[in-house]
Design a protein around this motif. Structure first.
Motif, PDB file in Angstrom:
ATOM      1  N   ASP A 147       0.866  -1.186   0.000  1.00  0.00           N
ATOM      2  CA  ASP A 147       0.000   0.000   0.000  1.00  0.00           C
ATOM      3  C   ASP A 147       0.896   1.228   0.000  1.00  0.00           C
ATOM      4  O   ASP A 147       2.053   1.164   0.434  1.00  0.00           O
ATOM      5  N   VAL A 148       0.375   2.334  -0.442  1.00  0.00           N
ATOM      6  CA  VAL A 148       1.191   3.540  -0.599  1.00  0.00           C
ATOM      7  C   VAL A 148       1.644   4.100   0.750  1.00  0.00           C
ATOM      8  O   VAL A 148       1.055   3.814   1.793  1.00  0.00           O
ATOM      9  N   ALA A 149       2.695   4.932   0.691  1.00  0.00           N
ATOM     10  CA  ALA A 149       3.271   5.542   1.889  1.00  0.00           C
ATOM     11  C   ALA A 149       3.340   7.052   1.691  1.00  0.00           C
ATOM     12  O   ALA A 149       3.318   7.562   0.567  1.00  0.00           O
ATOM     13  N   ALA A 196       5.392   1.056  15.993  1.00  0.00           N
ATOM     14  CA  ALA A 196       5.413   0.320  17.261  1.00  0.00           C
ATOM     15  C   ALA A 196       4.023  -0.160  17.648  1.00  0.00           C
ATOM     16  O   ALA A 196       3.866  -1.184  18.313  1.00  0.00           O
ATOM     17  N   SER A 197       2.982   0.566  17.209  1.00  0.00           N
ATOM     18  CA  SER A 197       1.599   0.190  17.507  1.00  0.00           C
ATOM     19  C   SER A 197       1.152  -1.043  16.749  1.00  0.00           C
ATOM     20  O   SER A 197       0.090  -1.591  17.016  1.00  0.00           O
ATOM     21  N   GLN A 198       1.959  -1.476  15.759  1.00  0.00           N
ATOM     22  CA  GLN A 198       1.631  -2.569  14.843  1.00  0.00           C
ATOM     23  C   GLN A 198       0.462  -2.248  13.912  1.00  0.00           C
ATOM     24  O   GLN A 198      -0.195  -3.144  13.374  1.00  0.00           O
ATOM     25  N   SER A 199       0.191  -0.956  13.708  1.00  0.00           N
ATOM     26  CA  SER A 199      -0.720  -0.586  12.626  1.00  0.00           C
ATOM     27  C   SER A 199      -0.087  -0.971  11.290  1.00  0.00           C
ATOM     28  O   SER A 199      -0.782  -1.155  10.289  1.00  0.00           O
ATOM     29  N   TYR A 200       1.235  -1.056  11.245  1.00  0.00           N
ATOM     30  CA  TYR A 200       1.956  -1.739  10.184  1.00  0.00           C
ATOM     31  C   TYR A 200       2.537  -3.006  10.804  1.00  0.00           C
ATOM     32  O   TYR A 200       2.985  -3.009  11.941  1.00  0.00           O
ATOM     33  N   ALA A 201       2.559  -4.090  10.037  1.00  0.00           N
ATOM     34  CA  ALA A 201       2.735  -5.415  10.630  1.00  0.00           C
ATOM     35  C   ALA A 201       4.178  -5.888  10.741  1.00  0.00           C
ATOM     36  O   ALA A 201       4.439  -6.945  11.282  1.00  0.00           O
ATOM     37  N   GLY A 202       5.128  -5.127  10.220  1.00  0.00           N
ATOM     38  CA  GLY A 202       6.494  -5.609  10.159  1.00  0.00           C
ATOM     39  C   GLY A 202       7.144  -5.841  11.512  1.00  0.00           C
ATOM     40  O   GLY A 202       6.899  -5.105  12.458  1.00  0.00           O
ATOM     41  N   SER A 258       1.929  12.198  16.334  1.00  0.00           N
ATOM     42  CA  SER A 258       0.806  12.219  15.402  1.00  0.00           C
ATOM     43  C   SER A 258       0.330  10.806  15.135  1.00  0.00           C
ATOM     44  O   SER A 258       1.114   9.855  15.141  1.00  0.00           O
ATOM     45  N   ARG A 259      -0.960  10.695  14.909  1.00  0.00           N
ATOM     46  CA  ARG A 259      -1.564   9.394  14.613  1.00  0.00           C
ATOM     47  C   ARG A 259      -1.430   9.124  13.126  1.00  0.00           C
ATOM     48  O   ARG A 259      -1.842   9.913  12.293  1.00  0.00           O
ATOM     49  N   GLY A 260      -0.849   8.008  12.787  1.00  0.00           N
ATOM     50  CA  GLY A 260      -0.648   7.668  11.378  1.00  0.00           C
ATOM     51  C   GLY A 260      -1.775   6.817  10.839  1.00  0.00           C
ATOM     52  O   GLY A 260      -2.752   6.511  11.524  1.00  0.00           O
ATOM     53  N   GLY A 261      -1.631   6.420   9.601  1.00  0.00           N
ATOM     54  CA  GLY A 261      -2.605   5.547   8.979  1.00  0.00           C
ATOM     55  C   GLY A 261      -2.288   4.082   9.257  1.00  0.00           C
ATOM     56  O   GLY A 261      -1.412   3.743  10.053  1.00  0.00           O
ATOM     57  N   SER A 262      -3.023   3.223   8.605  1.00  0.00           N
ATOM     58  CA  SER A 262      -2.795   1.780   8.726  1.00  0.00           C
ATOM     59  C   SER A 262      -3.212   1.162   7.403  1.00  0.00           C
ATOM     60  O   SER A 262      -3.715   1.840   6.507  1.00  0.00           O
ATOM     61  N   THR A 263      -3.006  -0.139   7.278  1.00  0.00           N
ATOM     62  CA  THR A 263      -3.435  -0.807   6.064  1.00  0.00           C
ATOM     63  C   THR A 263      -3.808  -2.250   6.396  1.00  0.00           C
ATOM     64  O   THR A 263      -3.998  -2.589   7.570  1.00  0.00           O
ATOM     65  N   LEU A 264      -3.909  -3.091   5.368  1.00  0.00           N
ATOM     66  CA  LEU A 264      -4.517  -4.411   5.583  1.00  0.00           C
ATOM     67  C   LEU A 264      -3.558  -5.459   6.134  1.00  0.00           C
ATOM     68  O   LEU A 264      -3.993  -6.536   6.538  1.00  0.00           O
ATOM     69  N   GLY A 265      -2.246  -5.185   6.179  1.00  0.00           N
ATOM     70  CA  GLY A 265      -1.283  -6.195   6.595  1.00  0.00           C
ATOM     71  C   GLY A 265      -1.529  -6.724   7.993  1.00  0.00           C
ATOM     72  O   GLY A 265      -1.550  -7.942   8.223  1.00  0.00           O
ATOM     73  N   SER A 266      -1.721  -5.818   8.941  1.00  0.00           N
ATOM     74  CA  SER A 266      -1.944  -6.250  10.322  1.00  0.00           C
ATOM     75  C   SER A 266      -3.250  -7.013  10.468  1.00  0.00           C
ATOM     76  O   SER A 266      -3.351  -7.960  11.256  1.00  0.00           O
ATOM     77  N   ILE A 267      -4.261  -6.613   9.703  1.00  0.00           N
ATOM     78  CA  ILE A 267      -5.572  -7.274   9.777  1.00  0.00           C
ATOM     79  C   ILE A 267      -5.498  -8.677   9.194  1.00  0.00           C
ATOM     80  O   ILE A 267      -5.898  -9.663   9.825  1.00  0.00           O
ATOM     81  N   ALA A 268      -4.960  -8.788   7.979  1.00  0.00           N
ATOM     82  CA  ALA A 268      -4.903 -10.100   7.323  1.00  0.00           C
ATOM     83  C   ALA A 268      -4.013 -11.074   8.081  1.00  0.00           C
ATOM     84  O   ALA A 268      -4.314 -12.276   8.168  1.00  0.00           O
TER      85      ALA A 268
END
Length: 426
Positions: free
Chosen positions: A309-311, A340-346, A374-384
């Motif tokens: 997903d885009v950055a 660190a919040s794992q909104s991104y799954a890496g 600041s609160r960042g975005g997220s994407t589908l990696g952590s969900i899937a």
């Protein structure tokens, strides 16, 4: 490179809705030798085969089977993007103007949608003798039909200082003029005429307004791309390039590209990354491939998924919005996203794996981390990856003006992302 980027713009032009994104992807997969499967039928799969399956028309999973055991590798992207969806009874007649009642889909930069020519596309369900099987038709009228006019500055002197917009009041598209003769169901009647059916034949629809203007190259060296829907069709095109590049005569294991709908509204739908569909499709693949469920679970445990997903790129007018030590720029290469919040799954190993691939194959890469305040975005990696627990890494091309009606990227970053996807699927 220009040829590949022209294909990106062509794909975007064919994809004004998630349904059209899936249709455009399926067309390219068939041309590349992939066979279509149906979720409601039994699957007969052959080692060395290439297949895809659609899920409710707006999600698609494509995969290639090796001729022997090997790693499970997945890349996932999303087919949807912010837009305005027409409500079921959208007609509003006000002072002789025909305007349409809409709701926003996803997080949008509202002001960027003003004063643009907008098309209409989506899905229409038509009456048949069997209520459980309506006739479904994809539509894209492929011409400017609507616009959302802004209020003149003479009537809103504070617009450049405040400029706040109310979706229900300020963002309703202008569709037609009709004076006292304008029907209360003017859009429904127009739609029926366009489809050459009686108005009573139209049972329902999911239609979106989208920017008609085509994507284009820009910049003094034509290094930039300005286009609608770069988020996230850049990723869809990259994953398609990766899965199509596989040589199944040499492949060991399973490679799968997943294109999910509804990421922009949280993924928690029957066709989203938060559904059971990925695990179900994997299980059906393994069983039809002659493998056990135990084998599938072992491969998942040792597998890898790239969430594409885009950055956010550093904006030259707002450099202070970036983290002070992580400043991805246009043209700097693939962005590895961490939180660190794992909104991104890496995790540590996932970062090392992607960085190692990039450096082994001369693929430029850079890091993105949100500012700590600041609160960042997220994407589908952590969900899937919570539903199919694979080691997962989030990557993408850097963008300016993400979620604008028109976004900006650097062409070289798309080239780098395509190269990475081909190596992940190798």
């Amino acid at each position: 490179m220009k040829k590949d980027l022209t294909e990106l713009l062509r794909f975007i032009g064919e994809s004004p809705t998630p349904y059209h994104t899936v249709m455009a992807a399926a067309k390219r997969l068939v041309k590349a030798g992939f066979a279509e499967l149906d979720l409601s039928e039994n699957w007969q799969l052959q080692p060395g085969g290439r297949y895809f399956v659609k899920v409710f028309d707006s999600t698609l999973l494509a995969f290639a089977l090796g001729k022997g055991d090997g790693p499970l590798r997945i890349a996932a992207a999303h087919t949807d993007f912010p837009c305005f969806r027409l409500k079921p009874q959208p007609e509003i007649v006000k002072e002789g103007y025909g305007i349409l009642n809409v709701e926003k889909y996803g997080g949008m930069m509202l002001r960027t949608w003003l004063d643009r020519p907008l098309g209409v596309a989506g899905k229409v369900a038509l009456r048949t003798a069997d209520p459980f099987r309506p006739k479904v038709q994809l539509v894209d009228f492929r011409r400017p039909l609507l616009t959302i006019p802004s209020l003149a500055i003479h009537m809103d002197r504070e617009v450049n200082d405040e400029g706040k917009l109310n979706v229900q009041k300020d963002m309703l598209p202008l569709a037609t003029m009709g004076g006292d003769d304008l029907s209360a169901e003017y859009f429904h009647a127009w739609l029926a005429e366009e489809l050459h059916v009686a108005p009573s034949a139209i049972l329902s629809y999911e239609l979106s307004a989208y920017p008609c203007e085509e994507g284009t190259f820009c910049g003094l060296q034509e290094e930039f791309i300005s286009s609608p829907r770069l988020d996230n069709l850049t990723s869809v095109v990259s994953c398609l390039a990766g899965i199509k590049s596989i040589d199944t005569e040499k492949l060991q294991g399973l490679r799968l590209a997943a294109f999910f709908d509804n990421e922009e509204v949280g993924s928690q739908t029957k066709q989203g990354a938060g559904s059971a569909v990925l695990m179900q499709v994997l299980e059906r693949i393994y069983l039809a491939w002659g493998k056990s469920r135990e084998k599938m679970l072992c491969d998942i445990a040792g597998g890898f998924m790239l969430s594409v997903d885009v950055a956010h790129a550093l904006h030259p007018n707002f450099a202070d919005k970036c983290d002070p030590s992580h400043k991805p720029v246009l043209g700097g290469g693939v962005v590895l996203k961490q939180a660190a919040s794992q909104s991104y799954a890496g995790d540590t190993e996932a970062v090392a794996m992607v960085r190692g691939l990039c450096e082994a194959h001369d693929i430029p890469w850079q890091h993105f981390v949100n500012r700590s305040d600041s609160r960042g975005g997220s994407t589908l990696g952590s969900i899937a990856s919570t539903l199919v627990p694979l080691r997962t890494m989030d990557v993408g091309v850097p963008l300016l003006a993400m979620h604008s009606a028109r976004e900006t990227m650097h062409g070289a970053d798309q080239e780098a992302l395509v190269k990475l996807l081909k190596e992940v699927f190798y």
